[in-house]
Design an enzyme around this catalytic site. Structure first.
Site, short mmCIF file in Angstrom:
data_model
loop_
_atom_site.label_atom_id
_atom_site.label_comp_id
_atom_site.label_asym_id
_atom_site.label_seq_id
_atom_site.Cartn_x
_atom_site.Cartn_y
_atom_site.Cartn_z
CB CYS A 96 -7.67 22.31 25.92
SG CYS A 96 -9.37 22.62 25.35
CG HIS A 174 -8.65 17.99 27.16
ND1 HIS A 174 -8.21 18.87 28.13
CD2 HIS A 174 -9.66 18.62 26.51
CE1 HIS A 174 -8.92 19.98 28.08
NE2 HIS A 174 -9.80 19.86 27.10
CD GLU A 176 -5.74 17.19 30.04
OE1 GLU A 176 -6.56 18.08 30.27
OE2 GLU A 176 -5.36 16.92 28.87
#
Length: 241
Positions: A96, A174, A176
């Site tokens: 990002c 994202h 994560e």
């Protein structure tokens, strides 16, 4: 082997991306940029480490823009750090804000997207063996301009979603993300921001809980594929450890 996560703010831990590196035998290290007590005034003085001391570098997301004057001079130092890492052949995985920073560092740019993207979205991918269609979690206003020589490998109608250049890979989404992480974003101003754009944070948290297990496995596959990229060499005298 060591991987350095550049953690731009205190509510963005490595999540399953860190798990993916650990599973491959990497020691996971964090480099915090803006501490919790400076979240509202992020113009901190930061000195980045020597990138060639690491075997991979992961610059992560942030609630700020690469173009935001409020973050002060550290963004320029981060770009120089990423440029040096890439030039030395250290694999870089930008996430990002981190992906936008990589694009800017390598001669591309960052611009405002016509419409922000929030929530879980499929992406159109040209390389499903590297970046799967998803769904992947999106939370961004900006988008990158591809750097010279980069190959775009995924996109949505609103933004490029992944590019690679040598052993560097940038993703706009994202991988994560976890429920706990999203809750931290919501509690630190993100909830009000989402509501401003007509997105219900409670519904988004519920969707994230439903997606979390499958998304975790996708994230770890992404790490495996990233580590398999070839191209570029490390600077002589800086062997991988």
């Amino acid at each position: 082997m060591r991987v350095l996560f550049v953690q731009q703010d205190h509510v963005s831990p490595p999540g399953p991306v860190g798990e993916g590196f650990a599973r491959r035998g990497y020691g996971v290290e964090l480099f915090p940029v803006v501490p919790e007590e400076r979240f509202a005034a992020p113009g901190v003085d930061v000195r980045f480490p020597e990138p060639t001391d690491y075997d991979a570098i992961v610059p992560m997301g942030a609630p700020w823009s690469v173009l935001d004057p409020a973050i002060g001079g550290w963004v320029g130092r981060e770009l120089a750090f990423l440029r040096k890492a890439h030039g030395a052949g250290v694999p870089v995985l930008g996430i990002c804000f981190g992906g936008q920073a990589v694009a800017a560092a390598l001669g591309g740019g960052v611009e405002r997207a016509p419409v922000p993207e929030f929530g879980w979205h499929e992406v159109q991918t040209d390389a499903g063996d590297l970046v799967e269609p998803g769904p992947w979690f999106q939370f961004h206003h900006d988008r990158w301009v591809l750097p010279p020589g980069a190959t775009e490998v995924a996109r949505t109608p609103l933004a490029s979603q992944a590019f690679r250049l040598g052993r560097t890979l940038a993703v706009q989404f994202h991988p994560e993300l976890t429920v706990g992480m999203l809750r931290g974003w919501v509690d630190n101003g993100g909830g009000e921001h989402l509501r401003r754009y007509g997105v219900d944070p409670v519904a988004l948290l519920a969707r994230t809980e439903a997606e979390q297990d499958a998304a975790r496995e996708r994230a770890m596959r992404l790490v495996d594929r990233f580590l398999g990229l070839r191209g570029g060499t490390r600077t002589p005298g800086t062997p991988s450890r």
